[in-house]
Scaffold this motif. Sequence first.
Motif, PDB file in Angstrom:
ATOM      1  N   THR A 169       0.827  -1.205   0.000  1.00 34.86           N
ATOM      2  CA  THR A 169       0.000   0.000   0.000  1.00 34.86           C
ATOM      3  C   THR A 169       0.860   1.253   0.000  1.00 34.86           C
ATOM      4  OG1 THR A 169      -1.790  -1.130   1.155  1.00 34.86           O
ATOM      5  CG2 THR A 169      -1.790   1.266   1.263  1.00 34.86           C
ATOM      6  N   SER A 197       5.455   1.583  -9.079  1.00 34.90           N
ATOM      7  CA  SER A 197       4.898   0.389  -9.700  1.00 34.90           C
ATOM      8  C   SER A 197       6.039  -0.491 -10.206  1.00 34.90           C
ATOM      9  CB  SER A 197       3.977   0.758 -10.856  1.00 34.90           C
ATOM     10  OG  SER A 197       4.678   1.449 -11.839  1.00 34.90           O
ATOM     11  N   THR A 242       2.697   1.452  -3.562  1.00 35.49           N
ATOM     12  CA  THR A 242       1.868   1.723  -4.734  1.00 35.49           C
ATOM     13  C   THR A 242       0.947   2.918  -4.559  1.00 35.49           C
ATOM     14  OG1 THR A 242       0.233   0.109  -3.993  1.00 35.49           O
ATOM     15  CG2 THR A 242       1.926  -0.658  -5.538  1.00 35.49           C
ATOM     16  N   ASP A 243       0.209   2.958  -3.465  1.00 35.01           N
ATOM     17  CA  ASP A 243      -0.805   4.004  -3.299  1.00 35.01           C
ATOM     18  C   ASP A 243      -0.222   5.325  -2.808  1.00 35.01           C
ATOM     19  OD1 ASP A 243      -2.594   2.091  -4.087  1.00 35.01           O
ATOM     20  OD2 ASP A 243      -3.366   1.695  -2.075  1.00 35.01           O
TER      21      ASP A 243
END
Length: 117
Positions: free
Chosen positions: A104, A113, A107-108
């Motif tokens: 999390t 990525s 990526t978030d």
Amino acid sequence: MDRTEARAVIKYLQKKSITFKKMHEDMVNTLGEESACYSAIKKSPVDFKRGRESIKNYPRSGHLKSSTMDDQVETIHCMDLNDRRLSVQQITDTLGISAGSVRTVLTDILGMSKLSA
């Protein structure tokens, strides 16, 4: 629309003895996409009939979001910048937080990525 505001509207409409379907139609016509979904509208009056008076959120038990706090995010970011070949599992083992939390953050929060050559 905030959940608290939606509960206030639902509570008002329930006191007027309006059906769930009519409540949903009224809120969609008035608020559009910001209206509460049908399942939330159907659930709230049941809570009010059971004796719930407050329209505010009840405190919930569980862990705090400590793994995504700023210091953890900064630590994961520095670890990744220092060694791009680190795996999620290696970061997990080093910091003692879950693999899902590491993913999390990567990526978030950090917007990273996986790229293939």
